[in-house]
Design an enzyme around this catalytic site. Structure first.
Site, mmCIF file in Angstrom:
data_model
loop_
_atom_site.group_PDB
_atom_site.id
_atom_site.type_symbol
_atom_site.label_atom_id
_atom_site.label_comp_id
_atom_site.label_asym_id
_atom_site.label_seq_id
_atom_site.Cartn_x
_atom_site.Cartn_y
_atom_site.Cartn_z
ATOM 1 N N GLN A 45 55.147 37.177 33.090
ATOM 2 C CA GLN A 45 54.728 36.227 32.063
ATOM 3 C C GLN A 45 54.031 35.014 32.657
ATOM 4 O OE1 GLN A 45 58.261 35.081 29.972
ATOM 5 N NE2 GLN A 45 58.665 37.114 29.136
ATOM 6 N N GLY A 46 54.650 34.441 33.676
ATOM 7 C CA GLY A 46 54.275 33.107 34.132
ATOM 8 C C GLY A 46 52.826 32.940 34.525
ATOM 9 N N GLU A 112 54.901 25.062 37.274
ATOM 10 C CA GLU A 112 56.204 25.713 37.274
ATOM 11 C C GLU A 112 57.075 25.111 38.371
ATOM 12 O OE1 GLU A 112 55.740 29.945 37.403
ATOM 13 O OE2 GLU A 112 54.607 30.019 35.540
ATOM 14 N N HIS A 226 66.316 34.588 38.737
ATOM 15 C CA HIS A 226 65.560 33.709 37.839
ATOM 16 C C HIS A 226 66.553 32.958 36.966
ATOM 17 C CE1 HIS A 226 62.690 32.221 34.920
ATOM 18 N NE2 HIS A 226 61.711 32.638 35.697
ATOM 19 N N ARG A 272 64.071 27.681 42.144
ATOM 20 C CA ARG A 272 64.830 28.584 41.286
ATOM 21 C C ARG A 272 66.279 28.775 41.725
ATOM 22 N NH1 ARG A 272 60.169 33.187 40.035
ATOM 23 N NH2 ARG A 272 59.090 31.951 38.443
ATOM 24 N N HIS A 329 65.776 38.730 39.923
ATOM 25 C CA HIS A 329 64.368 38.621 39.587
ATOM 26 C C HIS A 329 63.433 39.127 40.682
ATOM 27 C CE1 HIS A 329 60.881 37.131 37.480
ATOM 28 N NE2 HIS A 329 60.591 36.228 38.412
ATOM 29 N N ARG A 364 61.176 32.706 46.945
ATOM 30 C CA ARG A 364 59.774 32.731 46.537
ATOM 31 C C ARG A 364 59.427 31.572 45.617
ATOM 32 N NH1 ARG A 364 57.239 34.504 42.009
ATOM 33 N NH2 ARG A 364 59.016 35.661 41.214
#
Length: 527
Positions: A45-46, A112, A226, A272, A329, A364
């Site tokens: 999505q991101g 983000e 995530h 994250r 994730h 990541r």
């Protein structure tokens, strides 16, 4: 018997990018155990992170990547990613890929977690992966054979070189494919956990294939969770993109407490691993955690995919509260490669999430995954296009062993494995839990299964053996790293000052790490 110049195992962005670069020069075949859309790229999505704006630069992108990765990254790999990324993105735009833009044609860039600049390109709002994959498929129509429902069950290795694969279709019929170059692009291992953003088919098969064939594996303990999966009534409905927090959404408990206030300088846009642990801490206390989206204007228009997820979960967006929980994730570890995608086994390559060249370090950075697939697939393509076709020496496959034929394998089911990994090898780990998981896994028959046993096993048995193998490798690696860093959090070992983080060391010939001690090793931290 079929012979292909290049075999690509997988159907995600890394696989299609490589195929698109090679198709006019090589005979390419893609093999995927499901249908072509069963991959994580389609779910992304991101967006794609790249320093394409005038106010941004590759050095800033590199700094953010290194910080998110806890300074464990391979600096040269990161430099390649952030320097080559923008030009490759522009190449895609010139080929016809459309990213979201304003009336003047400027990219609509999002921000983000752990990014200090707005550098996330989107397509179709929150459907970037889907748009990108449809674009890539359009480039490959009638050019590449995509064999769906064809599971690679083992790699063919002769005289220390990978020369092809053995596959099984959905009816259990076996085929053999030979190739000068075999590429793993099988994705990560999120489906080993109960809550995940990954496709249900993504369960670490590539890691197990590489391990059985003798290739080296690295950093398997680093798994990113995530922070925000849409989770309600013990059911996961999918990913709520970090871009939602990038637009101002705030994580709160049911009584309105802002959970990230005072926890990290970036608050809701912290790395994250930090956000995921904070959410899990509140959930463990019995509290519900929500994304407050009341400040986002035209949410349904900006995030159509997430809006559909909310509708499927019967969530009324008028209340502006989306219930969330962390989920598996992304796997930072994988099959050890260099920047060209070469593994330690000649003839075998790895790209995308299954590969580990150190670019992501211990954690990541958001939206670097699609960029990784594009950049390093292009580098591998350039490398393969310089290689002359060597004549393949086919060999007679040895007769299967009788071990698998003559004994009844004792194997768990996938649900039991998911519970084990979630309970003991999840967001937080410790020595006792990891040892319990290791001992539980070793009760089952998988460590002695080898390529000679594979022909006697069913597709279902091979799938469980692959899962067991991956779980055991991750657990063993997590036990070996006696520190907390990034996606590997040991509650019995606190974070260290980053200046004391040492380089990885290589453990060879350790029976606790690998049973093929003369052939392979796993890299772990020096503790």
């Amino acid at each position: 018997m079929n012979k292909e110049n290049v075999i690509i195992i997988g159907s995600g962005l890394a696989a299609l990018t490589l195929a698109n670069r090679l198709v006019n020069f090589k005979n390419v075949i893609l093999l995927t155990k499901g249908n072509r859309d069963q991959n994580n790229s389609c779910k992304a999505q991101g967006g794609i992170a790249a320093a394409v704006s005038k106010s941004d630069n590759w050095k800033s992108h590199m700094a953010d990547t290194m910080t998110a990765g806890c300074q464990y990254n391979n600096k040269q790999a990161v430099r390649v990613l952030v320097q080559k990324g923008p030009n490759l993105i522009r190449d895609l735009v010139e080929q016809g890929l459309e990213f979201d833009h304003d009336a003047q044609g400027n990219f609509l860039l999002g921000r983000e977690g752990a990014h200090h600049e707005r550098r996330i390109l989107h397509a179709g709002g929150d459907a970037t992966g889907k748009v990108l994959m449809e674009f890539m498929h359009a480039q490959l129509v009638d050019k590449v054979a995509i064999k769906e429902g064809e599971t690679v069950i083992d790699l063919l290795v002769n005289n220390g070189r990978c020369i092809g694969v053995i596959t099984s279709n959905q009816e259990g019929e076996r085929s053999t494919y030979y190739a000068q170059h075999t590429i793993l692009a099988t994705g990560g291992c999120g489906a080993l956990y109960q809550v995940t953003s990954n496709d249900s088919s993504v369960a670490g098969d590539g890691l197990a294939l590489a391990y059985r064939a003798g290739a080296s594996l690295s950093d398997l303990e680093f798994i990113q969770f995530h922070p925000t999966m849409l989770y309600i009534n013990n059911q996961c409905y999918g990913l709520v993109s970090e871009a939602v927090r990038g637009e101002g959404a705030i994580l709160k408990t049911g009584n309105g407490h802002n959970i990230m206030k005072g926890v990290h300088v970036l608050e809701d846009l912290a790395p994250r691993d930090v956000v995921a642990r904070e959410i899990q801490k509140h959930i463990s206390k019995g509290e519900n955690v929500y994304l407050d989206i009341s400040m986002i204007v035209n949410f349904e228009e900006k995030f159509p995919t997430i809006t559909q997820l909310c509708e499927s979960a019967n969530i009324d967006l008028a209340e502006a509260k989306i219930p969330v929980a962390p989920g598996a994730h992304f796997h930072m570890g994988g099959v050890k490669t260099n920047q060209l995608g070469e593994t330690t086994l000649p003839g075998l390559y790895a790209i995308g999430e299954v590969a580990c060249n150190g670019v992501h370090g211990a954690n990541r950075l958001a939206s670097n995954s699609l960029l990784e697939g594009i950049v390093f697939s292009n580098l591998l393509a350039e490398h393969l296009l310089t290689q002359t076709n060597a004549q393949l020496v086919r060999f007679k496959i040895k007769d299967p062993s009788t071990s698998a034929k003559n004994k009844q394998l004792v194997l768990p089911n996938a649900s039991d494995l998911k519970k084990l990994m979630t309970d003991y090898v999840g967001i937080e780990r410790n020595q006792s839990g990891l040892m319990h998981a290791k001992q539980w896994l070793e009760k089952y028959d998988f460590l002695d299964v080898n390529s000679l046993d594979i022909p006697y096993l069913t597709n279902e048995e091979i799938g469980i053996i692959n899962r067991l193998t991956c779980c055991w490798l991750i657990v063993t690696s997590a036990l070996s790293r006696t520190e907390s860093r990034g996606g590997h959090f040991r509650s019995d070992f606190p974070y260290r000052d980053s200046s004391r983080w040492g380089d990885q060391q290589i453990i060879r010939n350790n029976k606790e790490v690998t049973r093929f001690e003369e052939m392979k090793y796993i890299e772990v931290g020096n503790g």
